[in-house]
Design an enzyme around this catalytic site. Structure first.
Site, PDB file in Angstrom:
ATOM      1  N   THR A   1      -8.662   2.246  -5.101  1.00 21.76           N
ATOM      2  CA  THR A   1      -8.541   1.259  -4.015  1.00 21.76           C
ATOM      3  C   THR A   1      -8.139   1.985  -2.727  1.00 21.76           C
ATOM      4  OG1 THR A   1      -6.246   0.874  -4.657  1.00 21.76           O
ATOM      5  CG2 THR A   1      -7.867  -0.719  -5.468  1.00 21.76           C
TER       6      THR A   1
ATOM      7  N   PHE B   1       1.846   8.505  -4.248  1.00 23.70           N
ATOM      8  CA  PHE B   1       2.886   7.546  -4.667  1.00 23.70           C
ATOM      9  C   PHE B   1       3.656   7.046  -3.460  1.00 23.70           C
ATOM     10  CE2 PHE B   1       6.469   6.669  -7.888  1.00 23.70           C
ATOM     11  CZ  PHE B   1       5.808   5.550  -8.385  1.00 23.70           C
ATOM     12  N   GLY B   2       2.879   6.509  -2.494  1.00 21.73           N
ATOM     13  CA  GLY B   2       3.489   5.873  -1.321  1.00 21.73           C
ATOM     14  C   GLY B   2       3.711   4.399  -1.604  1.00 21.73           C
ATOM     15  N   ARG B   3       3.649   3.597  -0.536  1.00 19.76           N
ATOM     16  CA  ARG B   3       3.964   2.167  -0.676  1.00 19.76           C
ATOM     17  C   ARG B   3       3.106   1.475  -1.731  1.00 19.76           C
ATOM     18  NH1 ARG B   3       3.591   2.355   4.998  1.00 19.76           N
ATOM     19  NH2 ARG B   3       5.547   1.925   6.082  1.00 19.76           N
ATOM     20  N   ILE B   4       1.761   1.695  -1.648  1.00 16.23           N
ATOM     21  CA  ILE B   4       0.869   0.938  -2.542  1.00 16.23           C
ATOM     22  C   ILE B   4       1.015   1.439  -3.982  1.00 16.23           C
ATOM     23  CG2 ILE B   4      -1.535   0.282  -3.008  1.00 16.23           C
ATOM     24  CD1 ILE B   4      -2.023   0.470   0.057  1.00 16.23           C
TER      25      ILE B   4
ATOM     26  N   ARG C   1       2.177  14.549  -2.965  1.00 13.77           N
ATOM     27  CA  ARG C   1       2.346  15.789  -2.204  1.00 13.77           C
ATOM     28  C   ARG C   1       3.825  16.161  -2.127  1.00 13.77           C
ATOM     29  NH1 ARG C   1       0.019  15.625   3.645  1.00 13.77           N
ATOM     30  NH2 ARG C   1       1.474  13.920   3.457  1.00 13.77           N
ATOM     31  N   THR C   2       4.668  15.153  -1.880  1.00 13.16           N
ATOM     32  CA  THR C   2       6.108  15.399  -1.844  1.00 13.16           C
ATOM     33  C   THR C   2       6.734  14.649  -3.008  1.00 13.16           C
ATOM     34  OG1 THR C   2       5.858  15.166   0.534  1.00 13.16           O
ATOM     35  CG2 THR C   2       8.110  15.341  -0.291  1.00 13.16           C
TER      36      THR C   2
ATOM     37  N   HIS D   1     -14.740  -3.577  -1.369  1.00 20.18           N
ATOM     38  CA  HIS D   1     -13.598  -3.234  -0.491  1.00 20.18           C
ATOM     39  C   HIS D   1     -12.763  -4.488  -0.150  1.00 20.18           C
ATOM     40  CE1 HIS D   1     -12.135   0.048   2.503  1.00 20.18           C
ATOM     41  NE2 HIS D   1     -11.144  -0.761   2.140  1.00 20.18           N
TER      42      HIS D   1
ATOM     43  N   GLU E   1     -19.866   3.564   2.147  1.00 15.44           N
ATOM     44  CA  GLU E   1     -19.942   2.093   2.214  1.00 15.44           C
ATOM     45  C   GLU E   1     -20.853   1.645   3.345  1.00 15.44           C
ATOM     46  OE1 GLU E   1     -15.938   0.556   2.425  1.00 15.44           O
ATOM     47  OE2 GLU E   1     -15.360   1.651   0.626  1.00 15.44           O
TER      48      GLU E   1
ATOM     49  N   ARG F   1      -9.690   5.332  -0.714  1.00 15.63           N
ATOM     50  CA  ARG F   1     -10.866   5.549   0.128  1.00 15.63           C
ATOM     51  C   ARG F   1     -11.953   6.192  -0.733  1.00 15.63           C
ATOM     52  NH1 ARG F   1      -9.372   2.357   3.224  1.00 15.63           N
ATOM     53  NH2 ARG F   1      -9.020   2.540   5.468  1.00 15.63           N
TER      54      ARG F   1
ATOM     55  N   GLY G   1      -9.442  -4.867  -1.061  1.00 12.39           N
ATOM     56  CA  GLY G   1      -8.002  -4.605  -1.242  1.00 12.39           C
ATOM     57  C   GLY G   1      -7.098  -5.526  -0.439  1.00 12.39           C
TER      58      GLY G   1
HETATM   59  C1  DGY Z   1      -7.085  -0.509   5.114  1.00 16.00           C
HETATM   60  O1  DGY Z   1      -6.410  -1.217   5.857  1.00 16.00           O
HETATM   61  O2  DGY Z   1      -7.132   0.705   5.236  1.00 16.00           O
HETATM   62  C2  DGY Z   1      -7.818  -1.193   4.023  1.00 16.00           C
HETATM   63  O3  DGY Z   1      -8.677  -0.342   3.348  1.00 16.00           O
HETATM   64  C3  DGY Z   1      -8.553  -2.403   4.534  1.00 16.00           C
HETATM   65  O4  DGY Z   1      -8.625  -3.269   3.455  1.00 16.00           O
END
Ligand code: DGY
Length: 326
Positions: free
Chosen positions: A237, A155-158, A178-179, A286, A268, A239, A288
């Site tokens: 989205t 639950f970070g920025r994205i 984690r935190t 990929h 990939e 890894r 994102g």
């Molecule tokens: C990143 O920056 O880590 C992304 O996966 C690339 O789209």
């Protein structure tokens, strides 16, 4: 004196122009990733390496850059393609591009959630195959999105940007990180903390937002998939290797879970062959951060980072700050 930079792939035009103005540029411009030998030859004698997430920057590449190489600037927020420990041993700062791809990646995660829930891939294939015979009351019934529960693993920025989008669609939010967030942050995001196993068991949609590290390798394995609801949809989205892809293909085939929307894959650009025939998987390559604005900003940040180091300044986004003086 302009720094000598080795660039491993062509970047958006504005970034290429800036590199041409501010650096002595050597570039691998072929329409494929550079080989290990091309990376080693390219980096030799350069001050900076501007690489991307498909380049494996290991000790051998760093060695090939010695003694001139002063910075490895990754075009990407993830940096699991770089042997950061080996760079740290050589006192080489490694930089990344956080922040600017948050919204684009969260948009794609939500697009995958909707596409998988509402069977858009399957529907598109039917229409294009000219096999659609007309509206039917029971055709391609998907999963309800509003009122469902979205579980965020990481639950970070994205993750938080996805939560913002999900709130607008009336999803309930639970998260594991984690935190744990502070009570004020939890109130702001509207997400309730639960242990990871509970998030997996309770969510209708599970979206992954952890970095890939040895600790998160196959975080979602057969056992984790078995905890999920048989109707649940997994979105990745983050890894590919965070998920055991063979176990996921089996879970999708056997009905252990209901569907998956995947932007990233374990090896990939290869995919587990079991995924190709599955109608309940939406598979994209990929994408994102793949908007022109985002990729331009990522390139500009990578250039800011490398110019800072070459100019004797602190780079804005260093992932191994212990190598920086002061
Ligand atoms: C990143 O920056 O880590 C992304 O996966 C690339 O789209």
């Amino acid at each position: 004196m302009k720094p000598k930079v080795f660039l491993t792939r062509r970047l958006p035009p504005a970034v290429m122009s800036r590199l041409a103005e501010t650096t002595e540029l050597r570039a691998h411009l072929a329409d494929r990733p550079a080989t290990a030998a091309e990376l080693a030859a390219g980096v030799a004698g350069c001050d900076a390496l501007l690489c991307n997430i498909t380049d494996r920057i290991d000790a051998a590449v760093l060695e090939a850059g010695a003694p001139t190489l002063r910075v490895v600037a990754n075009f990407g927020v993830g940096f699991n393609n770089i042997d950061v420990a080996a760079a740290t041993t050589r006192k080489i700062p490694v930089t990344n591009t956080p922040g600017v791809l948050t919204d684009a990646t969260a948009d794609l995660a939500f697009a995958l959630l909707l596409a998988t829930a509402r069977r858009l891939g399957e529907g598109e294939r039917l229409v294009r195959a000219r096999q659609w015979t007309g509206w039917e009351p029971m055709q391609m019934l998907g999963a309800d999105v509003s009122g469902a529960t979205l579980g965020l693993i990481g639950f970070g920025r994205i993750g938080r940007a996805l939560a913002k989008r999900a709130r607008a669609f009336d999803l309930k939010l639970i998260y594991w990180n984690r935190t744990r967030l502070s009570p004020a942050e939890e109130a702001e995001t509207g997400a309730v903390y639960r242990p990871k196993e509970d998030v997996l068991a309770a969510a209708d949609f599970v979206s992954l937002h952890v970095a890939y590290t040895p600790d998160t390798h196959h975080l979602i394995d057969a056992a984790a998939l078995a905890r999920m609801k048989p109707t649940a949809i997994l979105i990745n989205t983050a890894r590919g290797p965070v998920v055991d892809e063979a176990a996921l293909a089996a879970a999708l085939r056997n009905g252990t879970i209901g569907g998956a929307g995947l932007d990233v894959f374990e090896r990939e650009p290869q995919l587990d062959p079991g995924l190709f025939g599955l109608e309940n998987a939406v598979l994209v390559p990929h994408l994102g951060s793949a908007t022109i604005g985002t990729r331009t900003k990522m390139g500009m940040i990578a250039v800011d980072n490398l110019l800072a180091v070459c100019g004797g300044q602190r780079p804005p986004n260093c992932v191994n700050p212990q190598v920086l003086a002061g």
